[in-house]
Design an enzyme around this catalytic site. Structure first.
Site, PDB file in Angstrom:
ATOM      1  N   ASN A 468      -2.180  -6.917  -1.424  1.00 48.09           N
ATOM      2  CA  ASN A 468      -1.322  -5.752  -1.220  1.00 48.09           C
ATOM      3  C   ASN A 468       0.029  -5.995  -1.907  1.00 48.09           C
ATOM      4  O   ASN A 468       0.253  -7.065  -2.492  1.00 48.09           O
ATOM      5  CB  ASN A 468      -1.156  -5.502   0.277  1.00 48.09           C
ATOM      6  CG  ASN A 468      -0.269  -6.540   0.933  1.00 48.09           C
ATOM      7  OD1 ASN A 468      -0.427  -7.745   0.705  1.00 48.09           O
ATOM      8  ND2 ASN A 468       0.681  -6.099   1.733  1.00 48.09           N
ATOM      9  N   PRO A 469       0.978  -5.051  -1.868  1.00 42.00           N
ATOM     10  CA  PRO A 469       2.217  -5.185  -2.657  1.00 42.00           C
ATOM     11  C   PRO A 469       3.055  -6.417  -2.382  1.00 42.00           C
ATOM     12  O   PRO A 469       3.728  -6.915  -3.290  1.00 42.00           O
ATOM     13  CB  PRO A 469       2.983  -3.907  -2.303  1.00 42.00           C
ATOM     14  CG  PRO A 469       1.928  -2.909  -2.012  1.00 42.00           C
ATOM     15  CD  PRO A 469       0.859  -3.691  -1.302  1.00 42.00           C
ATOM     16  N   CYS A 470       3.065  -6.910  -1.167  1.00 40.70           N
ATOM     17  CA  CYS A 470       3.909  -8.071  -0.863  1.00 40.70           C
ATOM     18  C   CYS A 470       3.095  -9.348  -0.688  1.00 40.70           C
ATOM     19  O   CYS A 470       3.633 -10.367  -0.254  1.00 40.70           O
ATOM     20  CB  CYS A 470       4.760  -7.795   0.377  1.00 40.70           C
ATOM     21  SG  CYS A 470       5.927  -6.426   0.144  1.00 40.70           S
ATOM     22  N   GLU A 472       0.846 -10.443   1.405  1.00 44.07           N
ATOM     23  CA  GLU A 472       0.454 -11.049   2.673  1.00 44.07           C
ATOM     24  C   GLU A 472      -0.991 -10.738   3.039  1.00 44.07           C
ATOM     25  O   GLU A 472      -1.523 -11.300   3.993  1.00 44.07           O
ATOM     26  CB  GLU A 472       1.366 -10.605   3.821  1.00 44.07           C
ATOM     27  CG  GLU A 472       1.195  -9.174   4.286  1.00 44.07           C
ATOM     28  CD  GLU A 472       2.098  -8.204   3.536  1.00 44.07           C
ATOM     29  OE1 GLU A 472       2.306  -7.093   4.044  1.00 44.07           O
ATOM     30  OE2 GLU A 472       2.575  -8.573   2.451  1.00 44.07           O
TER      31      GLU A 472
END
Length: 895
Positions: A468-470, A472
């Site tokens: 995902n974008p970050c 995690e």
């Protein structure tokens, strides 16, 4: 204090423009009444400091009043509470109407009664505006009176000023005219109602679970991800934050030219459309662009030339500029590319050098590495860059199967059967990654081998290729995850951890996140099918820095690592136990039979085995150093006292490894993956704690409110400084100039900030939480501006070695525009900071004394914020922290 003639003259003849468009004379008495009701220590001081001319809007007047109060917080924390109360009452007035608020103020109506009656009106308003999910609202209509009685209005006072501001900016629902019709306790109850409705399909009672979920959130002990707060019980109903969308090497599965292509299942335009729908509903998206053929390759259908992955990334980047997440904030994206892709070098430098702050500004980017590449880089051996069109097995395999595929492709290149794109030295490619990361913070790294190895879900024939974008959440194609975090500091009591309460809340949080899956309205059938197949959830933690401070432990210490390890292991084990119990009650997740869970394998045992059998063969000394550091922490008597009781609680719940291993293989488990450490962002602001597992970012920084700039203190740090009476005038001036405490301050070690902590401690903290994690850990490895490039290289290498899933570094001021600078002089040289691995020494420059206890001093402070040394803050600071931004959230859309 009596107002002077000059002060009175300032408010004479002033007009106030109301929300309805009408104007009225400014009333000093009316404002004084409001300030007194908010608990302002000195209402006359606020009015004296007001600078009003002509006609001002009511919102501008309110902001000016709040700004004055916030600038007084360092004198007395009552000013903070008053500013929060003042802001809350502005919301109450919009929600209930000024007549109701007036009746409360005059004592004709009890505040609690108005709050609960307003809840019934809130429900009716949602029906009238057609906001609620029709099925849910029809069921809950008969229980509204009961739920209204359960509301606890006093819990609004658990919020900080920033918490209220954040809820107002993004979360509280509004009428069509833009006014609020939702107050904080209605938000928590709405979220609880929307999620607890899932219990109906299993024969449960949604009201019982609504109450329990409401208590968990409204007491700020647990915070779900933003889309859940945005959309619970609404018609939109999309509650997940994290998605991975695949991008095949074609425009669209629907186009005539691609229908016969077996590798075209979900093309570029298919992905673009789905991403737009996800952003619209509040989610963020990760992609791996590695399936796309390189720039210059032949396009079979047209015999034209391919433009390559980067050109299409720019298309996705433009999409985010157009569509905000849930209409609330800018969307977040992760772009990834495999190390073996022919365009990898262009990708590595796509956000650095001359392109820094210009290109792909709506993307985090990471290079997808694996153990094969890392060993090649360490040995300085050559590697081949290969066209994915000619060797599709490269993205369909991982681990030993990938090595076989890659080496087979290399043999085909040597035999002349596959075109050679380029042969490069792996160490030189590694150095380019490091140089770009040092220069701009991009790219990060993500280890595909580790993610697939640790992941217990195991879908046959599929590979996890992106996050995902970050980062995690390491996710399969079309997989989604809903996140939530336990607020750790809520379980600190008298220097110890309340393990019993933490155990109960972890179980409740797991149930909440699992219920989200059943009520979630995902924008594509493929997403819905995959989510129900794996039932992935992401339980994380918030407020670690606050917890360590409350326990008297400095962040960069063996003791902090040991306590963090104990917290992470406890939460992971209790979460698995909770998921096992849910499997008994509701059934296992559909893909369970293919999983490592079915074999009784626990994710953390694989972390441990990898360290022992793989990492130690690469660099035993580095692995041993980390493990010995943990041991030092555990051997400290203070730590033993803090963690005392955790094992007994786990044993009572049958949550020790032996019991979990047996039960997960015989009973099963409800969720394919369970743990995830997200960066928090908005959620940390709402909870009133520091973000996720990060240290304090700064003691003070510039926040840019809608009406003006504010020197804002970290609330946890400020509260401790004032409780210990160690915020004297010289300290205050120093902190506001540089954002950190002087080195000789008695709390300087305990309140050490991110850039004062050596990068190795950052990495150690990340891998400590990763040891107990099956999805990923999002953390920023902060580094001072003068950090040498060698430190970035060592941090990247150590993170890979110690199983960190991925890593992102950020060297202060490495971007010309960054989220935040600390202190008024944040863009100037800070006091000399010598950052060592264990000890940090700061040599302060000149300290200047100042007092803010008088009106003249307050005015001086306000002026100093606007101008410093003849230069405006706008010139001195390249960008300040926004109104509801978290300093650790690089994308502006975390949490």
């Amino acid at each position: 204090m009596q107002l002077s003639t000059e002060a009175i003259s300032k408010v004479v003849g002033i007009k106030v423009l109301k929300r309805n468009g009408n104007t009225e004379d400014f009333s000093r008495d009316k404002l004084v009444r409001s300030l007194k009701l908010a608990g302002v220590p000195d209402p006359d001081l606020v009015i004296s400091a007001l600078d009003l001319r002509g006609t001002v809007s009511s919102s501008e007047l309110s902001d000016k009043v709040q700004l004055i109060m916030l600038n007084m917080v360092t004198d007395d924390l009552k000013w903070h509470d008053a500013a929060r109360n003042y802001l809350l009452w502005s919301v109450y007035k919009q929600v209930w109407g000024k007549d109701v608020v007036k009746a409360i103020n005059e004592g004709r109506v009890k505040f609690e009664d108005a709050y609960r009656e307003g809840f019934k009106a809130w429900f009716r308003t949602g029906l009238e505006l057609r906001i609620w999910d029709s099925e849910m609202s029809a069921w809950y209509a008969q229980h509204i009176d009961e739920l209204a009685k359960y509301l606890d209005p006093s819990r609004d006072l658990l919020l900080t000023y920033n918490g209220v501001r954040t809820l107002m900016s993004r979360y509280l629902l509004k009428r069509l005219d833009g006014s609020f019709f939702e107050v904080p306790q209605y938000l928590w109850m709405r979220t609880a109602m929307g999620v607890a409705y899932a219990e109906l399909r299993y024969g449960g009672d949604p009201i019982t679970w609504t109450r329990r979920f409401y208590d968990l959130m409204s007491q700020l002990r647990f915070m779900p991800n933003s889309p859940t707060l945005y959309n619970a019980m609404t018609r939109l109903g999309q509650l997940s934050a994290c998605f991975v969308v695949p991008i095949d090497d074609c425009l669209s599965r629907e186009s005539d030219t691609n229908r016969e292509d077996p590798e075209c299942n979900f093309g570029i335009m298919d992905a673009l459309r789905l991403a737009a729908l996800i952003f619209q509903s509040g989610g963020g998206v990760g992609y791996n662009f590695g399936k796309l053929r390189p720039e210059g390759d032949i396009v079979r259908s047209t015999t034209g030339i391919a433009s390559g992955p980067l050109s299409f990334m720019k298309l996705f980047d433009t999409l985010v500029d157009t569509i905000k997440q849930g209409g609330k904030r800018r969307g977040a994206q992760m772009g990834m590319l495999f190390w073996w892709h022919p365009d990898i070098e262009k990708f590595i430098t796509s956000k650095s050098g001359e392109l820094k702050d210009i290109q792909l500004q709506n993307f985090n980017i990471s290079v997808t590495i694996d153990d094969y590449f890392m060993q090649k880089a360490l040995k300085g051996e050559d590697i081949y860059l290969i066209n994915p069109r000619e060797c599709p097995c490269l993205y369909k395999t991982w681990g030993e199967e990938f090595v076989k595929c890659y080496e087979g492709c290399v043999e085909a290149i040597k035999a002349g059967k596959v075109r050679i794109w380029r042969r490069v030295n792996a160490k030189e490619l590694w150095d380019k990654i490091v140089k770009s990361a040092w220069d701009s913070g991009d790219p990060g790294l993500w280890n595909r081998d580790l993610a697939n190895y640790i992941n217990n879900e195991k879908l046959p024939g599929e590979v996890i290729n992106a996050t995902n974008p970050c980062s995690e959440e390491s996710l399969y194609d079309f997989e989604s995850c809903n996140l939530g975090s336990i607020n750790l500091v809520k379980y600190v009591h008298e220097g110890r951890i309340d393990w019993d309460s933490l155990a109960r809340d972890v179980q409740l949080a797991v149930r909440f996140l699992d219920d989200v899956i059943d009520v979630n309205k995902l924008p594509h059938e493929r997403l819905r099918k995959r989510v129900l197949e794996t039932r992935r959830i992401g339980l994380g933690a918030n407020g670690l820095a606050d917890t360590l401070i409350a326990l008297g432990l400095r962040y960069d210490s063996p003791q902090a690592l040991a306590v963090s390890n104990e917290l992470a292991s406890f939460i992971a084990r209790m979460a698995v136990r909770a998921s096992i119990e849910l499997a008994k009650e509701k059934g296992v997740y559909p893909a369970y039979k293919h999983s490592d869970w079915a074999e009784g394998v626990l994710p953390w045992t694989k972390h441990r085995e990898r360290l022992e059998k793989f990492s130690s063969t690469i660099d035993k000394e580095a692995v041993d150093e980390y493990m010995k550091t943990l041991d030092v922490g555990y051997n400290d008597p203070k730590v033993r006292a803090i963690i005392d009781g955790s094992t007994a609680v786990l044993k009572g719940y049958r949550a020790l490894d032996s019991d979990l291993s047996i039960d997960v293989s015989t009973v099963g488990i409800r969720n394919g993956s369970i743990m995830s450490i997200a960066p928090e962002g908005s959620r940390s602001l709402i909870a009133g704690v520091n973000s996720s597992i990060e240290p304090l970012f700064a003691i003070a920084y510039i926040r840019n409110l809608s009406i003006g700039k504010l020197i804002e203190y970290n609330y946890t740090a400020l509260r401790l400084l004032m409780q210990t009476k160690t915020l004297d005038e010289s300290t205050r001036r120093f902190v506001e100039e540089y954002g950190i405490l002087p080195r000789d301050h008695p709390l300087a070690d305990l309140l050490r900030t991110a850039h004062e902590i050596h990068w190795k401690w950052h990495v150690y903290m990340q891998v400590t939480w990763a040891r107990w994690n099956d999805s990923g850990v999002s953390k920023t490895i902060n580094m001072p501006s003068d950090t040498p490039m060698e430190d970035v290289e060592q941090a990247y290498r150590l993170a890979w070695l110690l199983n960190a899933f991925g890593i992102t570094v950020y060297r202060d001021k490495s971007k010309s525009v960054q989220v935040i600078y600390t202190g008024v002089k944040g863009a100037e040289a800070k006091p000399t900071i010598e950052v060592k691995e264990v000890k940090v020494e700061t040599k302060p420059k000149v300290e200047t004394k100042v007092s803010y206890t008088s009106l003249s001093a307050l005015k001086d402070k306000l002026v100093r914020i606007k101008s410093n040394g003849g230069e405006s803050i706008e010139e001195e600071m390249q960008e300040e922290l926004g109104e509801t931004d978290d300093p650790y959230c690089k994308t502006g859309s975390c949490g």
